[in-house]
Scaffold this motif. Structure first.
Motif, PDB file in Angstrom:
ATOM      1  N   ASP A 162      77.249  57.289  21.353  1.00 23.27           N
ATOM      2  CA  ASP A 162      76.127  56.501  20.570  1.00 23.27           C
ATOM      3  C   ASP A 162      74.880  57.117  21.008  1.00 23.27           C
ATOM      4  N   ARG A 163      74.746  57.527  22.229  1.00 24.18           N
ATOM      5  CA  ARG A 163      73.409  58.075  22.606  1.00 24.18           C
ATOM      6  C   ARG A 163      73.200  59.329  22.132  1.00 24.18           C
ATOM      7  N   TRP A 164      74.306  60.059  22.314  1.00 25.76           N
ATOM      8  CA  TRP A 164      74.260  61.604  21.659  1.00 25.76           C
ATOM      9  C   TRP A 164      73.969  61.596  20.186  1.00 25.76           C
ATOM     10  N   ARG A 165      74.494  60.609  19.237  1.00 30.91           N
ATOM     11  CA  ARG A 165      74.291  60.646  17.989  1.00 30.91           C
ATOM     12  C   ARG A 165      72.837  60.281  17.583  1.00 30.91           C
ATOM     13  N   VAL A 166      72.144  59.421  18.241  1.00 29.45           N
ATOM     14  CA  VAL A 166      70.802  59.000  18.060  1.00 29.45           C
ATOM     15  C   VAL A 166      70.163  59.981  18.400  1.00 29.45           C
ATOM     16  N   ILE A 167      70.328  60.583  19.570  1.00 31.11           N
ATOM     17  CA  ILE A 167      69.252  61.776  19.825  1.00 31.11           C
ATOM     18  C   ILE A 167      69.490  62.834  19.028  1.00 31.11           C
ATOM     19  N   THR A 168      70.555  63.263  18.299  1.00 33.43           N
ATOM     20  CA  THR A 168      70.671  64.147  17.602  1.00 33.43           C
ATOM     21  C   THR A 168      70.078  64.033  16.264  1.00 33.43           C
ATOM     22  N   ASN A 169      70.093  62.695  15.578  1.00 33.99           N
ATOM     23  CA  ASN A 169      69.716  62.361  14.425  1.00 33.99           C
ATOM     24  C   ASN A 169      68.140  62.376  14.444  1.00 33.99           C
ATOM     25  N   TYR A 170      67.517  61.904  15.824  1.00 31.05           N
ATOM     26  CA  TYR A 170      65.934  62.104  15.590  1.00 31.05           C
ATOM     27  C   TYR A 170      65.514  63.792  15.506  1.00 31.05           C
ATOM     28  N   PHE A 171      66.280  64.358  16.273  1.00 30.41           N
ATOM     29  CA  PHE A 171      66.035  66.044  16.141  1.00 30.41           C
ATOM     30  C   PHE A 171      66.460  66.616  15.151  1.00 30.41           C
ATOM     31  N   THR A 172      67.268  66.150  14.307  1.00 29.03           N
ATOM     32  CA  THR A 172      67.819  67.056  13.160  1.00 29.03           C
ATOM     33  C   THR A 172      67.665  66.298  11.998  1.00 29.03           C
ATOM     34  N   ARG A 173      67.743  65.094  11.816  1.00 29.37           N
ATOM     35  CA  ARG A 173      67.615  64.603  10.488  1.00 29.37           C
ATOM     36  C   ARG A 173      66.556  63.614  10.153  1.00 29.37           C
ATOM     37  N   MET A 174      65.681  63.239  10.976  1.00 36.23           N
ATOM     38  CA  MET A 174      64.502  62.080  10.951  1.00 36.23           C
ATOM     39  C   MET A 174      63.550  62.554   9.812  1.00 36.23           C
ATOM     40  N   ARG A 175      62.991  61.577   8.952  1.00 37.51           N
ATOM     41  CA  ARG A 175      62.113  61.873   8.073  1.00 37.51           C
ATOM     42  C   ARG A 175      61.286  60.621   7.997  1.00 37.51           C
ATOM     43  N   PHE A 176      61.748  59.438   7.852  1.00 41.31           N
ATOM     44  CA  PHE A 176      61.194  58.119   7.851  1.00 41.31           C
ATOM     45  C   PHE A 176      61.501  57.412   9.001  1.00 41.31           C
ATOM     46  N   ILE A 177      60.516  56.796   9.567  1.00 42.94           N
ATOM     47  CA  ILE A 177      60.756  55.854  10.775  1.00 42.94           C
ATOM     48  C   ILE A 177      59.885  54.671  11.128  1.00 42.94           C
ATOM     49  N   ASP A 225      57.892  51.783  13.143  1.00 43.25           N
ATOM     50  CA  ASP A 225      57.027  51.577  14.272  1.00 43.25           C
ATOM     51  C   ASP A 225      57.794  51.297  15.566  1.00 43.25           C
ATOM     52  N   ASP A 226      58.807  50.535  15.597  1.00 42.41           N
ATOM     53  CA  ASP A 226      59.796  50.467  16.920  1.00 42.41           C
ATOM     54  C   ASP A 226      60.770  51.590  16.923  1.00 42.41           C
ATOM     55  N   GLY A 227      60.709  52.748  16.127  1.00 46.33           N
ATOM     56  CA  GLY A 227      61.397  53.770  16.230  1.00 46.33           C
ATOM     57  C   GLY A 227      62.703  53.833  15.531  1.00 46.33           C
ATOM     58  N   SER A 228      63.107  52.844  14.611  1.00 41.88           N
ATOM     59  CA  SER A 228      64.140  52.800  13.983  1.00 41.88           C
ATOM     60  C   SER A 228      64.144  53.974  12.837  1.00 41.88           C
ATOM     61  N   LEU A 229      65.210  54.480  12.542  1.00 43.95           N
ATOM     62  CA  LEU A 229      65.443  55.611  11.586  1.00 43.95           C
ATOM     63  C   LEU A 229      65.851  55.005  10.184  1.00 43.95           C
ATOM     64  N   GLU A 230      65.159  55.666   9.105  1.00 44.95           N
ATOM     65  CA  GLU A 230      65.821  55.321   7.709  1.00 44.95           C
ATOM     66  C   GLU A 230      66.223  56.780   7.333  1.00 44.95           C
ATOM     67  N   LEU A 231      67.468  57.084   7.191  1.00 43.95           N
ATOM     68  CA  LEU A 231      67.949  58.276   7.115  1.00 43.95           C
ATOM     69  C   LEU A 231      68.604  58.632   5.609  1.00 43.95           C
ATOM     70  N   THR A 232      68.312  57.598   4.732  1.00 41.31           N
ATOM     71  CA  THR A 232      68.873  57.778   3.334  1.00 41.31           C
ATOM     72  C   THR A 232      67.723  58.546   2.195  1.00 41.31           C
ATOM     73  N   ALA A 233      66.570  58.112   2.823  1.00 42.72           N
ATOM     74  CA  ALA A 233      65.413  58.629   1.924  1.00 42.72           C
ATOM     75  C   ALA A 233      64.968  60.014   2.181  1.00 42.72           C
ATOM     76  N   LYS A 234      64.962  60.635   0.919  1.00 38.44           N
ATOM     77  CA  LYS A 234      64.677  62.304   1.409  1.00 38.44           C
ATOM     78  C   LYS A 234      63.408  62.810   0.559  1.00 38.44           C
ATOM     79  N   GLU A 235      62.804  61.792  -0.185  1.00 35.49           N
ATOM     80  CA  GLU A 235      61.696  62.288  -1.063  1.00 35.49           C
ATOM     81  C   GLU A 235      60.333  62.513  -0.541  1.00 35.49           C
ATOM     82  N   SER A 236      59.216  62.450  -0.995  1.00 34.70           N
ATOM     83  CA  SER A 236      57.784  62.776  -0.603  1.00 34.70           C
ATOM     84  C   SER A 236      57.664  61.997   0.121  1.00 34.70           C
ATOM     85  N   ALA A 237      56.546  62.213   1.175  1.00 37.97           N
ATOM     86  CA  ALA A 237      56.081  61.373   2.216  1.00 37.97           C
ATOM     87  C   ALA A 237      55.560  59.907   1.733  1.00 37.97           C
TER      88      ALA A 237
END
Length: 267
Positions: free
Chosen positions: A171-186, A188-200
């Protein structure tokens, strides 16, 4: 010596050589920073990987999600996806050497003298620089160590959504990996939204681009990963270099000493 940084190459070897030739890049004199996604989806993943590996000390590389995907296929038992262009690498006589080299690369590169950090997807506002480097080194040790097969077999997934100091194991390794390699939208509390890929400006409710949040430091961040924003973050601090070469856009090379950018048309 000049340091250059480049965005997502994704196997577009000819365009890589074109843009480097345009600045008379020489590995005996200059250095190339590569913001992840070296390979996949483009036509020449094997040639690209061989070239970058052959640069030796003249390159600094961070791993992107496509680079990790190659390792997950090779080491974690996952199947290639329909649009992958990894076959030539996996069938190459020097595959093992190239994969070993890839496993030695970083999730983030921090140059304290330049006050500069490079990661593939960015730097979440919930981590300071020292924390980010420490978390990256944790996962790098896993990728390079005896737990690599386990890591790559379980790497994929969107959970946990948010960082917590008490996370452990996969769990720890996966979320670190996701922040560094998959993050776009986040959030305020640091929760990642990893499905949206469009413009800012298309952030899901409750989320915003990671680079829109204030930080307590003045570190400059180089990243790739987000072709839809075409490099535009609205800030000189956050430098997006993925300009969609593999999708018919451009391959962007930046002089880290002057800030000048050179673009190679990939249409």
């Amino acid at each position: 010596m000049t340091d250059y940084a480049i965005g997502d190459i994704q196997g577009c070897y000819d365009r890589l050589r074109d843009v480097l030739a345009s600045v008379d890049f020489s590995p005996s004199r200059d250095r190339l920073w590569v913001a992840g996604d070296l390979i996949n989806r483009g036509p020449s993943s094997l040639a690209t990987l061989r070239y970058l590996e052959g640069l030796g000390d003249a390159t600094k590389v961070v791993l992107g999600n496509h680079d990790l995907h190659l390792l997950a296929v090779a080491l974690g038992g996952h199947s290639p996806k329909k649009k992958d262009t990894l076959h030539d690498i996996l069938e190459a006589p020097d595959c093992d050497r190239l994969l070993h080299w890839l496993r030695q690369q970083k999730l983030c590169v921090h140059d304290a003298g330049r006050n500069l950090m490079m990661t593939h997807a960015g730097l979440p506002h919930i981590w300071n620089v020292d924390q980010a480097v420490a978390y990256a080194r944790e996962v790098e040790a896993v990728i390079q160590g005896s737990d690599a097969d386990e890591y790559f077999s379980q790497m994929y997934g969107n959970k946990p959504e948010r960082w917590c100091d008490t996370l452990s194991g996969m769990d720890r390794w996966r979320v670190i990996t996701n922040y560094f390699t998959r993050m776009r939208f986040i959030a305020d509390d640091g929760s990642l939204e990893l499905t949206a890929k469009e413009s800012a400006d298309s952030a899901p409710e409750g989320y915003a681009p990671w680079f829109s949040y204030p930080r307590q430091d003045d570190v400059q961040v180089i990243f790739g990963h987000w072709a839809a924003i075409e490099g535009d973050t609205g800030s000189d601090r956050f430098i997006g270099l993925d300009t969609g070469c593999v999708w018919g856009g451009a391959l962007t090379l930046m002089n880290l000493d002057t800030g000048e950018k050179v673009h190679c048309d990939c249409s």
